[in-house]
Write an enzyme that holds these catalytic residues in place. Structure first.
Site, PDB file in Angstrom:
ATOM      1  N   GLY A 198      21.004  -1.247  31.190  1.00  0.00           N
ATOM      2  CA  GLY A 198      22.167  -1.214  30.309  1.00  0.00           C
ATOM      3  C   GLY A 198      22.928   0.095  30.475  1.00  0.00           C
ATOM      4  O   GLY A 198      24.161   0.129  30.388  1.00  0.00           O
ATOM      5  N   SER A 199      22.188   1.173  30.717  1.00  0.00           N
ATOM      6  CA  SER A 199      22.851   2.463  30.939  1.00  0.00           C
ATOM      7  C   SER A 199      23.694   2.416  32.204  1.00  0.00           C
ATOM      8  O   SER A 199      24.805   2.960  32.248  1.00  0.00           O
ATOM      9  CB  SER A 199      21.799   3.573  31.064  1.00  0.00           C
ATOM     10  OG  SER A 199      21.011   3.613  29.898  1.00  0.00           O
ATOM     11  N   SER A 233      22.011  -4.971  28.085  1.00  0.00           N
ATOM     12  CA  SER A 233      20.759  -4.381  28.578  1.00  0.00           C
ATOM     13  C   SER A 233      19.670  -5.438  28.521  1.00  0.00           C
ATOM     14  O   SER A 233      19.605  -6.211  27.566  1.00  0.00           O
ATOM     15  CB  SER A 233      20.340  -3.204  27.692  1.00  0.00           C
ATOM     16  OG  SER A 233      18.979  -2.867  27.938  1.00  0.00           O
ATOM     17  N   ASP A 285      22.976  -4.228  22.442  1.00  0.00           N
ATOM     18  CA  ASP A 285      22.101  -4.612  21.334  1.00  0.00           C
ATOM     19  C   ASP A 285      22.630  -5.827  20.587  1.00  0.00           C
ATOM     20  O   ASP A 285      22.197  -6.093  19.460  1.00  0.00           O
ATOM     21  CB  ASP A 285      21.976  -3.440  20.339  1.00  0.00           C
ATOM     22  CG  ASP A 285      21.304  -2.232  20.973  1.00  0.00           C
ATOM     23  OD1 ASP A 285      20.640  -2.413  22.000  1.00  0.00           O
ATOM     24  OD2 ASP A 285      21.455  -1.125  20.446  1.00  0.00           O
ATOM     25  N   ASN A 298      24.513   3.000  43.872  1.00  0.00           N
ATOM     26  CA  ASN A 298      23.811   1.730  44.086  1.00  0.00           C
ATOM     27  C   ASN A 298      23.122   1.404  42.767  1.00  0.00           C
ATOM     28  O   ASN A 298      22.103   1.997  42.425  1.00  0.00           O
ATOM     29  CB  ASN A 298      22.792   1.854  45.218  1.00  0.00           C
ATOM     30  CG  ASN A 298      22.036   0.542  45.399  1.00  0.00           C
ATOM     31  OD1 ASN A 298      22.259  -0.422  44.655  1.00  0.00           O
ATOM     32  ND2 ASN A 298      21.155   0.497  46.377  1.00  0.00           N
ATOM     33  N   HIS A 305      15.101  -5.845  24.114  1.00  0.00           N
ATOM     34  CA  HIS A 305      16.405  -6.459  23.846  1.00  0.00           C
ATOM     35  C   HIS A 305      16.323  -7.974  23.679  1.00  0.00           C
ATOM     36  O   HIS A 305      15.254  -8.562  23.788  1.00  0.00           O
ATOM     37  CB  HIS A 305      17.392  -6.051  24.943  1.00  0.00           C
ATOM     38  CG  HIS A 305      17.781  -4.612  24.828  1.00  0.00           C
ATOM     39  ND1 HIS A 305      18.948  -4.171  24.282  1.00  0.00           N
ATOM     40  CD2 HIS A 305      17.082  -3.493  25.143  1.00  0.00           C
ATOM     41  CE1 HIS A 305      18.984  -2.855  24.272  1.00  0.00           C
ATOM     42  NE2 HIS A 305      17.851  -2.418  24.794  1.00  0.00           N
TER      43      HIS A 305
HETATM   44  C1  LIG Z   1      23.562   0.430  22.447  1.00  0.00           C
HETATM   45  C2  LIG Z   1      22.790   0.692  23.713  1.00  0.00           C
HETATM   46  N1  LIG Z   1      23.469   0.919  24.837  1.00  0.00           N
HETATM   47  C3  LIG Z   1      22.829   1.138  26.002  1.00  0.00           C
HETATM   48  C4  LIG Z   1      21.455   1.131  26.078  1.00  0.00           C
HETATM   49  C5  LIG Z   1      20.779   1.423  27.389  1.00  0.00           C
HETATM   50  O1  LIG Z   1      20.124   0.310  27.927  1.00  0.00           O
HETATM   51  P1  LIG Z   1      18.962   0.525  29.029  1.00  0.00           P
HETATM   52  O2  LIG Z   1      17.758   0.974  28.299  1.00  0.00           O
HETATM   53  O3  LIG Z   1      18.799  -0.819  29.651  1.00  0.00           O
HETATM   54  O4  LIG Z   1      19.453   1.556  29.974  1.00  0.00           O
HETATM   55  C6  LIG Z   1      20.714   0.909  24.941  1.00  0.00           C
HETATM   56  C7  LIG Z   1      19.235   0.920  25.023  1.00  0.00           C
HETATM   57  O5  LIG Z   1      18.502   0.358  24.285  1.00  0.00           O
HETATM   58  C8  LIG Z   1      21.391   0.674  23.715  1.00  0.00           C
HETATM   59  O6  LIG Z   1      20.706   0.456  22.577  1.00  0.00           O
END
Ligand SMILES: Cc1ncc(COP(=O)(O)O)c(C=O)c1O
Length: 447
Positions: A92-93, A225, A200, A298, A230
């Site tokens: 998600g990041s 994510s 979320d 990537n 999740h």
């Molecule tokens: C609102 C939100 N954005 C982004 C992320 C990041 O997701 P990931 O852990 O898959 O990088 C999270 C992680 O839980 C999140 O709660």
């Protein structure tokens, strides 16, 4: 070798997969029985043999990088969301990074986000919603949130605006859609981009102009994510999606090293012009596979992750139903604690697909006592991520210099969340018994 004697590869694969399925049924039974003392996590993977069989199928194929499962997932996920384009990524990041960096593409001309431009967001949330803005050298402008919705206070947007504002980037906090009507009207009025961090909130719905749609599909780009807690998982994974063909082209380029070519992994010359074009100052006919229109990354996921995601996606409707059920049950059971705890409220026009159940202590209720008590009874709790991101150590230097970010108005509720708020789970593996036990324990804690 003898094991598969006389079999075709396909028959052997089927045999292996049926054993994997039996193994999963035998050794990965979901824990539904609840006994006093059983730990109740805030979230957990919910899966059965279908995920494991898909994973093993992709492992046996050994394609490893994004392949047929990734293509299938991107297509089905886009269909589920009713959007034109979906890019599967490794978290998600990464999806947030990709979404933000897409808006910095020179292909967007005047609307491109440049370094020093401002992006309106909130500090009460997850750090990687905001991190790409800072990493690129743009300026986050923080506005406060409302309680008990825990979302951007849309009435603060006009005050946050400056001639440098180019975008709004915000999450639907723990599944609760923000005031999409107001935020979208603001973005339309000033020609700003809107990124919805939907990590979320998968499955949350919002009604705008009489039409209900899934969150993540109202702005220019939405992100998801698939990290285990999740709404659905593939271990690590994420997605960025859009209805805008140009943004989609930019996202795929930046996701895949910045390349100009759109051939899938292992594919050559899909466009038929691999060697007959001029690009930049390269010699005529330079191999299009190695032409770069962006400074990319990537961020691709593997086919094994996607294989799990394909199986999870089929279960998503039942997951969402159960999350809503658990939320409603907890909320009803916690009604008697309203004098000590603020219970969460959906935003207007929203039907949230809750990620968790947020609680804010009030009238003498002390989070520092309540949370350890609940944890000691085996119930896992979480903070609302960073609390106030500006007060985190990663902000020390910026806070010290006062440069690189701006605060519009005060962040009183953001600080309150940092001090008084916590949340517990509503994940689909949670049974009624678990929810009732959680409510009972929380009530005991505030007494
Ligand atoms: C609102 C939100 N954005 C982004 C992320 C990041 O997701 P990931 O852990 O898959 O990088 C999270 C992680 O839980 C999140 O709660």
């Amino acid at each position: 070798m003898r094991m598969f004697e006389g079999m075709t590869e396909e028959q052997a694969r089927e045999q292996v997969l049926s054993m994997v399925s039996a193994y999963c049924d035998a050794y990965h039974k979901p824990q539904t029985a609840f006994r006093q003392g059983t730990r109740i996590p805030y979230a957990a993977r919910v899966y059965d043999s279908r995920e494991m069989v898909n994973l093993a199928d992709s492992a046996l194929e050994f394609w490893l990088t994004a392949g047929r499962y990734a293509a299938r997932f991107e297509k089905r996920f886009a269909e589920y969301l009713s959007v034109g384009h979906c890019a599967l990524v490794n978290s998600g990041s990464s999806a947030n990074l990709l979404a933000f960096m897409a808006l910095t593409s020179p292909l967007l001309g005047e609307r491109r986000i440049n370094r020093g431009d401002e992006v309106i967001t909130v500090a009460a949330g997850f750090p990687t919603t905001v991190a790409p803005i800072i990493q690129y050298g743009a300026v986050p402008v923080f506005v406060d949130v409302t309680i008990p919705q825990y979302n951007m206070d849309a009435s603060r947007l006009e005050d946050a605006l400056s001639p440098k504002t180019k975008a709004v980037v915000a999450a639907h906090t723990l599944g609760n859609p923000f005031d999409i009507k107001a935020v979208k009207a603001f973005c339309d009025k000033y020609n700003l981009w809107l990124i919805e961090d939907n990590c979320d909130a998968l499955g949350s719905e919002y009604t705008l102009d009489g039409k209900s749609k899934l969150t993540g599909t109202f702005g220019d780009i939405g992100t998801s994510s698939f990290y285990p807690p999740h709404h659905m998982t593939m271990g690590e994974g994420g997605a960025a999606y859009t209805d805008n063909a140009l943004l989609s082209k930019i996202m795929f380029s930046i996701r895949d090293w910045g390349r100009d070519c759109v051939c899938a992994s292992g594919q050559d010359n899909l466009c038929g012009h691999r060697f007959d074009r001029r690009h930049g100052e390269l010699p005529f006919g330079y191999d299009h596979k190695y032409v770069y229109s962006h400074f990319g990354y990537n961020l691709k996921a593997t086919d094994m992750q996607a294989a799990i995601g394909v199986a999870q996606l089929e279960k998503l409707p039942s997951f969402l139903e159960r999350r809503r059920h658990n939320f409603d049950r907890l909320k009803a059971a916690l009604a008697s604690a309203r004098n000590k705890l603020i219970l969460p409220e959906p935003c207007a026009n929203a039907d949230p697909s809750w990620f968790g159940f947020l609680l804010t202590c009030k009238d003498g209720a002390d989070r520092a006592k309540i949370v350890p008590f609940i944890e000691s009874k085996g119930i896992q709790t979480r903070m609302l991520f960073a609390g106030n991101l500006i007060r985190q150590p990663c902000f020390d230097r910026m806070r010290g210099s006062g440069e690189g970010y701006r605060v519009a108005g005060d962040l009183r509720n953001t600080d309150r969340i940092m001090n008084d708020t916590f949340w517990v789970g509503v994940y689909p593996g949670m049974t009624d018994e678990m929810a009732d036990h959680m409510a009972k324990t929380i009530i005991e804690a505030v007494r």
